[in-house]
Write a protein that holds these residues in place. Sequence first.
Motif, PDB file in Angstrom:
ATOM      1  N   LEU A 167       0.873  -1.167   0.000  1.00 56.04           N
ATOM      2  CA  LEU A 167       0.000   0.000   0.000  1.00 56.04           C
ATOM      3  C   LEU A 167       0.914   1.222   0.000  1.00 56.04           C
ATOM      4  N   VAL A 168       0.765   2.071  -1.002  1.00 59.85           N
ATOM      5  CA  VAL A 168       1.645   3.223  -1.121  1.00 59.85           C
ATOM      6  C   VAL A 168       0.805   4.491  -1.212  1.00 59.85           C
ATOM      7  N   GLU A 169       0.920   5.322  -0.177  1.00 59.03           N
ATOM      8  CA  GLU A 169       0.160   6.565  -0.129  1.00 59.03           C
ATOM      9  C   GLU A 169       0.917   7.684  -0.841  1.00 59.03           C
ATOM     10  N   SER A 170       0.153   8.645  -1.305  1.00 55.76           N
ATOM     11  CA  SER A 170       0.724   9.859  -1.895  1.00 55.76           C
ATOM     12  C   SER A 170      -0.307  10.966  -1.778  1.00 55.76           C
ATOM     13  N   CYS A 209      -2.930   4.552   4.842  1.00 58.07           N
ATOM     14  CA  CYS A 209      -3.899   3.716   4.167  1.00 58.07           C
ATOM     15  C   CYS A 209      -3.812   2.322   4.781  1.00 58.07           C
ATOM     16  N   ALA A 210      -4.939   1.632   4.882  1.00 53.01           N
ATOM     17  CA  ALA A 210      -4.941   0.300   5.480  1.00 53.01           C
ATOM     18  C   ALA A 210      -5.968  -0.583   4.794  1.00 53.01           C
ATOM     19  N   ALA A 211      -5.708  -1.885   4.840  1.00 47.22           N
ATOM     20  CA  ALA A 211      -6.607  -2.841   4.186  1.00 47.22           C
ATOM     21  C   ALA A 211      -6.927  -4.009   5.112  1.00 47.22           C
ATOM     22  N   TRP A 212      -8.094  -4.585   4.877  1.00 44.22           N
ATOM     23  CA  TRP A 212      -8.547  -5.725   5.668  1.00 44.22           C
ATOM     24  C   TRP A 212      -7.590  -6.886   5.558  1.00 44.22           C
ATOM     25  N   GLY A 213      -7.423  -7.597   6.672  1.00 42.87           N
ATOM     26  CA  GLY A 213      -6.673  -8.835   6.678  1.00 42.87           C
ATOM     27  C   GLY A 213      -7.241  -9.742   7.753  1.00 42.87           C
ATOM     28  N   GLU A 214      -7.275 -11.038   7.498  1.00 41.10           N
ATOM     29  CA  GLU A 214      -7.915 -11.966   8.424  1.00 41.10           C
ATOM     30  C   GLU A 214      -7.217 -12.061   9.762  1.00 41.10           C
ATOM     31  N   TYR A 268     -11.784  -1.031  13.183  1.00 39.37           N
ATOM     32  CA  TYR A 268     -12.373   0.297  13.108  1.00 39.37           C
ATOM     33  C   TYR A 268     -13.465   0.286  12.071  1.00 39.37           C
ATOM     34  N   GLY A 269     -14.609   0.899  12.395  1.00 35.35           N
ATOM     35  CA  GLY A 269     -15.685   1.027  11.427  1.00 35.35           C
ATOM     36  C   GLY A 269     -16.156  -0.306  10.880  1.00 35.35           C
ATOM     37  N   GLY A 270     -16.082  -1.352  11.723  1.00 34.29           N
ATOM     38  CA  GLY A 270     -16.544  -2.659  11.294  1.00 34.29           C
ATOM     39  C   GLY A 270     -15.553  -3.438  10.446  1.00 34.29           C
ATOM     40  N   CYS A 271     -14.350  -2.968  10.331  1.00 29.64           N
ATOM     41  CA  CYS A 271     -13.321  -3.604   9.518  1.00 29.64           C
ATOM     42  C   CYS A 271     -12.101  -3.911  10.371  1.00 29.64           C
ATOM     43  N   ARG A 272     -11.461  -5.054  10.078  1.00 28.96           N
ATOM     44  CA  ARG A 272     -10.216  -5.363  10.773  1.00 28.96           C
ATOM     45  C   ARG A 272      -9.075  -5.139   9.793  1.00 28.96           C
ATOM     46  N   PHE A 273      -8.062  -4.461  10.244  1.00 33.84           N
ATOM     47  CA  PHE A 273      -6.986  -4.017   9.372  1.00 33.84           C
ATOM     48  C   PHE A 273      -5.694  -4.752   9.691  1.00 33.84           C
ATOM     49  N   ASP A 274      -5.056  -5.217   8.628  1.00 33.49           N
ATOM     50  CA  ASP A 274      -3.822  -5.976   8.798  1.00 33.49           C
ATOM     51  C   ASP A 274      -2.706  -5.485   7.894  1.00 33.49           C
ATOM     52  N   TYR A 275      -3.049  -4.732   6.864  1.00 31.36           N
ATOM     53  CA  TYR A 275      -2.047  -4.245   5.929  1.00 31.36           C
ATOM     54  C   TYR A 275      -2.025  -2.723   5.982  1.00 31.36           C
TER      55      TYR A 275
END
Length: 125
Positions: free
Chosen positions: A4-7, A96-101, A107-114
């Motif tokens: 994940l690369v933010e800009s 930036c973050a993405a779901w991971g098992e 947060y906001g009903g999502c679990r973040f791993d990446y």
Amino acid sequence: QVQLVESGGDSVQAGGSLRLSCAVSGYRYSNRCMGWFRQAPGKEREGVAVISTGGGSTYFADSVKGRFTISQDNAKNTLYLQMNSLKPEDTAMYYCAAWGEYGRIWYGGCRFDYWGQGTQVTVSS
């Protein structure tokens, strides 16, 4: 390997706007969720916005409701955060973050791993 690369971070005056982008690669999940977090110096990381990548539903922190929008471009594998009416208190490193098992951050009903490496937003008064 997920990347994940933010800009898009920059220094702006209060009342201004910025659009952050997050380029996603190697992410094999679909119909999950992604989001944006921020962390100001001396403060804990806080959730800003979440989007369901399947249905497009969104969730925002109270502090940014009505000013920030989150969106995605699946063709470009990119997540966006449009920030309007920026305030000095929005100054932070944005991630930036993405779901991971196996994610431990919820947060906001999502679990973040990446997570991305972050992009700095500075808002001056």
